[in-house]
Write a protein that holds these residues in place. Sequence first.
Motif, mmCIF file in Angstrom:
data_model
loop_
_atom_site.group_PDB
_atom_site.id
_atom_site.type_symbol
_atom_site.label_atom_id
_atom_site.label_comp_id
_atom_site.label_asym_id
_atom_site.label_seq_id
_atom_site.Cartn_x
_atom_site.Cartn_y
_atom_site.Cartn_z
ATOM 1 N N PRO A 3 -31.643 -3.736 5.974
ATOM 2 C CA PRO A 3 -32.196 -5.180 6.781
ATOM 3 C C PRO A 3 -33.726 -5.180 6.696
ATOM 4 O O PRO A 3 -34.461 -4.305 6.276
ATOM 5 N N TYR A 9 -40.559 -13.501 6.797
ATOM 6 C CA TYR A 9 -38.894 -13.556 6.555
ATOM 7 C C TYR A 9 -38.091 -14.064 7.565
ATOM 8 O O TYR A 9 -37.333 -14.980 7.559
ATOM 9 N N LEU A 10 -38.083 -13.407 8.715
ATOM 10 C CA LEU A 10 -37.363 -13.593 9.993
ATOM 11 C C LEU A 10 -37.609 -15.081 10.500
ATOM 12 O O LEU A 10 -36.875 -15.747 10.846
ATOM 13 N N CYS A 13 -35.782 -17.542 8.420
ATOM 14 C CA CYS A 13 -34.323 -17.367 8.671
ATOM 15 C C CYS A 13 -33.915 -18.097 9.932
ATOM 16 O O CYS A 13 -33.075 -18.626 10.246
ATOM 17 N N SER A 14 -34.741 -17.958 11.123
ATOM 18 C CA SER A 14 -34.761 -18.558 12.381
ATOM 19 C C SER A 14 -34.798 -20.034 12.191
ATOM 20 O O SER A 14 -33.949 -20.733 12.883
ATOM 21 N N SER A 25 -28.129 -14.025 12.647
ATOM 22 C CA SER A 25 -27.581 -13.015 11.807
ATOM 23 C C SER A 25 -26.741 -14.031 10.679
ATOM 24 O O SER A 25 -26.869 -13.416 9.334
ATOM 25 N N LYS A 28 -29.412 -15.147 8.501
ATOM 26 C CA LYS A 28 -29.883 -13.945 7.558
ATOM 27 C C LYS A 28 -28.953 -13.688 6.066
ATOM 28 O O LYS A 28 -29.286 -13.299 5.087
ATOM 29 N N LYS A 29 -27.551 -13.596 6.805
ATOM 30 C CA LYS A 29 -26.471 -13.303 5.909
ATOM 31 C C LYS A 29 -26.504 -14.447 4.705
ATOM 32 O O LYS A 29 -26.238 -13.893 3.413
ATOM 33 N N GLU A 32 -29.385 -13.420 2.351
ATOM 34 C CA GLU A 32 -29.219 -12.367 1.605
ATOM 35 C C GLU A 32 -27.988 -12.632 0.512
ATOM 36 O O GLU A 32 -28.257 -11.890 -0.406
ATOM 37 N N ALA A 50 -35.689 -17.266 0.493
ATOM 38 C CA ALA A 50 -35.294 -18.092 1.975
ATOM 39 C C ALA A 50 -36.197 -19.482 1.964
ATOM 40 O O ALA A 50 -35.409 -20.334 2.820
#
Length: 88
Positions: A3, A9-10, A13-14, A25, A28-29, A32, A50
């Motif tokens: 992870p 980055y998070l 993704c949010s 999640s 994020k997948k 990824e 991203a």
Amino acid sequence: MYPINDREYLAICSKIANLLSISLSSAKKKVEIQIAKKGSKTIEEKREVAQELLKVCEKENGNKLSSSKILDKLMSTLENEDNFMTED
């Protein structure tokens, strides 16, 4: 794949999760999977992937209604049918 715990980055993704009305999640997948396809190694490259996906989502989201807006529209009633219920 381990992870990624980078704050920037998070955050990206949010934003993707918010635009697509999916969980963090799941977003994020999706990112990824794109990272694996491009073979990105460094965190900077992963942020760029991203960010690219976020731009694509923003473009697509601007052209159509979000799922929450569609649901609100479907749940509204006509003036004369407020108390009308159909039975099976």
